[in-house]
Design a protein around this motif. Structure first.
Motif, PDB file in Angstrom:
ATOM      1  N   UNK A 115       0.826  -1.202   0.000  1.00  0.00           N
ATOM      2  CA  UNK A 115       0.000   0.000   0.000  1.00  0.00           C
ATOM      3  C   UNK A 115       0.863   1.256   0.000  1.00  0.00           C
ATOM      4  N   UNK A 116       1.954   1.196   0.769  1.00  0.00           N
ATOM      5  CA  UNK A 116       2.836   2.367   0.879  1.00  0.00           C
ATOM      6  C   UNK A 116       3.438   2.756  -0.454  1.00  0.00           C
ATOM      7  N   UNK A 117       3.993   1.762  -1.154  1.00  0.00           N
ATOM      8  CA  UNK A 117       4.653   2.077  -2.424  1.00  0.00           C
ATOM      9  C   UNK A 117       3.650   2.541  -3.473  1.00  0.00           C
ATOM     10  N   UNK A 118       2.479   1.895  -3.461  1.00  0.00           N
ATOM     11  CA  UNK A 118       1.442   2.298  -4.435  1.00  0.00           C
ATOM     12  C   UNK A 118       0.940   3.705  -4.130  1.00  0.00           C
ATOM     13  N   UNK A 119       0.756   3.984  -2.848  1.00  0.00           N
ATOM     14  CA  UNK A 119       0.288   5.317  -2.466  1.00  0.00           C
ATOM     15  C   UNK A 119       1.308   6.386  -2.863  1.00  0.00           C
ATOM     16  N   UNK A 120       2.604   6.098  -2.583  1.00  0.00           N
ATOM     17  CA  UNK A 120       3.658   7.059  -2.923  1.00  0.00           C
ATOM     18  C   UNK A 120       3.707   7.293  -4.427  1.00  0.00           C
ATOM     19  N   UNK A 121       3.716   6.195  -5.194  1.00  0.00           N
ATOM     20  CA  UNK A 121       3.770   6.331  -6.654  1.00  0.00           C
ATOM     21  C   UNK A 121       2.539   7.068  -7.178  1.00  0.00           C
ATOM     22  N   UNK A 122       1.399   6.756  -6.606  1.00  0.00           N
ATOM     23  CA  UNK A 122       0.164   7.399  -7.039  1.00  0.00           C
ATOM     24  C   UNK A 122       0.180   8.894  -6.782  1.00  0.00           C
ATOM     25  N   UNK A 123       0.671   9.295  -5.606  1.00  0.00           N
ATOM     26  CA  UNK A 123       0.717  10.725  -5.283  1.00  0.00           C
ATOM     27  C   UNK A 123       1.685  11.475  -6.200  1.00  0.00           C
ATOM     28  N   UNK A 124       2.824  10.840  -6.473  1.00  0.00           N
ATOM     29  CA  UNK A 124       3.792  11.484  -7.374  1.00  0.00           C
ATOM     30  C   UNK A 124       3.194  11.649  -8.776  1.00  0.00           C
ATOM     31  N   UNK A 125       2.555  10.572  -9.248  1.00  0.00           N
ATOM     32  CA  UNK A 125       1.915  10.643 -10.567  1.00  0.00           C
ATOM     33  C   UNK A 125       0.842  11.722 -10.582  1.00  0.00           C
ATOM     34  N   UNK A 126       0.082  11.781  -9.507  1.00  0.00           N
ATOM     35  CA  UNK A 126      -0.987  12.772  -9.429  1.00  0.00           C
ATOM     36  C   UNK A 126      -0.422  14.191  -9.451  1.00  0.00           C
ATOM     37  N   UNK A 127       0.684  14.400  -8.744  1.00  0.00           N
ATOM     38  CA  UNK A 127       1.276  15.750  -8.717  1.00  0.00           C
ATOM     39  C   UNK A 127       1.738  16.174 -10.107  1.00  0.00           C
ATOM     40  N   UNK A 128       2.315  15.212 -10.846  1.00  0.00           N
ATOM     41  CA  UNK A 128       2.754  15.514 -12.215  1.00  0.00           C
ATOM     42  C   UNK A 128       1.555  15.877 -13.093  1.00  0.00           C
ATOM     43  N   UNK A 129       0.491  15.085 -12.949  1.00  0.00           N
ATOM     44  CA  UNK A 129      -0.700  15.348 -13.759  1.00  0.00           C
ATOM     45  C   UNK A 129      -1.313  16.706 -13.423  1.00  0.00           C
ATOM     46  N   UNK A 130      -1.346  17.036 -12.130  1.00  0.00           N
ATOM     47  CA  UNK A 130      -1.913  18.325 -11.719  1.00  0.00           C
ATOM     48  C   UNK A 130      -1.087  19.473 -12.305  1.00  0.00           C
ATOM     49  N   UNK A 131       0.247  19.351 -12.237  1.00  0.00           N
ATOM     50  CA  UNK A 131       1.112  20.398 -12.800  1.00  0.00           C
ATOM     51  C   UNK A 131       0.919  20.540 -14.303  1.00  0.00           C
ATOM     52  N   UNK A 132       0.824  19.398 -14.974  1.00  0.00           N
ATOM     53  CA  UNK A 132       0.614  19.412 -16.430  1.00  0.00           C
ATOM     54  C   UNK A 132      -0.700  20.120 -16.770  1.00  0.00           C
ATOM     55  N   UNK A 133      -1.737  19.736 -16.035  1.00  0.00           N
ATOM     56  CA  UNK A 133      -3.057  20.303 -16.293  1.00  0.00           C
ATOM     57  C   UNK A 133      -3.049  21.801 -16.033  1.00  0.00           C
ATOM     58  N   UNK A 134      -2.406  22.214 -14.943  1.00  0.00           N
ATOM     59  CA  UNK A 134      -2.382  23.625 -14.606  1.00  0.00           C
ATOM     60  C   UNK A 134      -1.612  24.416 -15.662  1.00  0.00           C
ATOM     61  N   UNK A 135      -0.461  23.896 -16.069  1.00  0.00           N
ATOM     62  CA  UNK A 135       0.335  24.629 -17.057  1.00  0.00           C
ATOM     63  C   UNK A 135      -0.392  24.690 -18.392  1.00  0.00           C
ATOM     64  N   UNK A 136      -1.147  23.638 -18.727  1.00  0.00           N
ATOM     65  CA  UNK A 136      -1.899  23.657 -19.978  1.00  0.00           C
ATOM     66  C   UNK A 136      -2.988  24.718 -19.931  1.00  0.00           C
ATOM     67  N   UNK A 137      -3.683  24.799 -18.818  1.00  0.00           N
ATOM     68  CA  UNK A 137      -4.806  25.725 -18.721  1.00  0.00           C
ATOM     69  C   UNK A 137      -4.356  27.173 -18.621  1.00  0.00           C
ATOM     70  N   UNK A 138      -3.142  27.407 -18.117  1.00  0.00           N
ATOM     71  CA  UNK A 138      -2.686  28.784 -17.960  1.00  0.00           C
ATOM     72  C   UNK A 138      -1.704  29.201 -19.041  1.00  0.00           C
ATOM     73  N   UNK A 139      -1.421  28.314 -19.974  1.00  0.00           N
ATOM     74  CA  UNK A 139      -0.479  28.657 -21.053  1.00  0.00           C
ATOM     75  C   UNK A 139      -1.191  29.521 -22.075  1.00  0.00           C
ATOM     76  N   UNK A 140      -0.880  30.812 -22.052  1.00  0.00           N
ATOM     77  CA  UNK A 140      -1.599  31.751 -22.917  1.00  0.00           C
ATOM     78  C   UNK A 140      -1.145  31.656 -24.362  1.00  0.00           C
TER      79      UNK A 140
END
Lengths: 146, 89
Positions: A115-140
């Motif tokens: 559970x620990x390793x999956x949770x850690x990997x999942x959170x890291x993946x999620x952070x990357x996706x959130x950053x990608x999404x944010x940069x896409x939406x704010x890229x003028x």
């Protein structure tokens, strides 16, 4: 010289210099410039300044930077679908593995580690996706074509 | 050549002193050569705002250049401006 009717919108001077006015607007600017010293001086100065900046060259990104982005609507759509299917597959596969660990393993430590390793990997993946999404939406500039 | 390089550096220095909003629209228009309609689409602002903002940016650039004597006389002479790169001094 006089300064007639200075309800004149001087921003029209920039539009005039850039050739972005209608014929009527351009004629109106020309007539005003004939009568107004201040605007005529501004027109001359901005004209020279504009020529100075336009003869300079702005450094553009390397081609490799542009190549990373999909170039057409179809390729962008295919890429988005690919991302959705890929992420769904990973989530489903991990969920299935966890289900196996929980239902079949008898070792509580093993379950905790899994559970620990999956949770850690999942959170890291999620952070990357959130950053990608944010940069896409704010890229003028995302719609600027190469 | 030395004068030309100096002038290029001064123009870039002046542009770098502009606020983000003014620098952005000036670069899109004068360096990327976008039409007002394209700038309007890119920045999601009305066409009239493109013209007024661009005009304000040029006036501000002129103010900065005029304040930076003794470059005032030469900066309005485009004949001395070459093709500078952003990273050049």
């Amino acid at each position: 010289m006089t300064e007639p009717r200075h309800d004149f919108d001087e921003a029209l001077i920039s539009g005039y210099l850039d050739g972005e006015l209608t014929q009527g607007e351009a004629q109106r600017v020309r007539l005003h410039l004939e009568d107004c010293d201040r605007c005529r001086t501004m027109n001359e100065e901005l004209k020279k300044l504009r020529e100075a900046t336009m003869t300079s060259e702005f450094q553009v990104p390397e081609d490799t930077g542009w190549d990373e982005s999909p170039r057409s609507g179809l390729s962008r759509w295919l890429r988005n679908v690919g991302w959705i299917i890929g992420i769904s597959w990973v989530v489903g596969f991990v969920a299935w593995l966890l289900w196996l660990v929980v239902t079949e393993a008898e070792d509580p430590l093993g379950i905790t580690l899994a559970f620990g390793i999956v949770l850690a990997a999942g959170l890291i993946l999620l952070s990357v996706l959130v950053d990608r999404l944010r940069s896409y939406r704010t890229d003028r500039y995302r719609r600027v074509k190469k | 050549m030395a004068e030309r390089n100096e002038l290029r550096a001064r123009v870039w220095q002046a542009i770098s002193k502009l606020g983000d909003t003014h620098r952005e629209i000036l670069v899109l228009r004068d360096f990327h050569d976008l039409a007002y309609r394209e700038i309007s689409d890119v920045l999601s602002i009305p066409l009239g705002t493109v013209m007024s903002r661009l005009h304000a940016a040029r006036k501000k650039l002129r103010e900065i250049l005029v304040a930076g004597e003794p470059m005032t006389a030469s900066v309005t002479d485009p004949s001395g401006v070459g093709r500078p790169r952003r990273n050049e001094p």
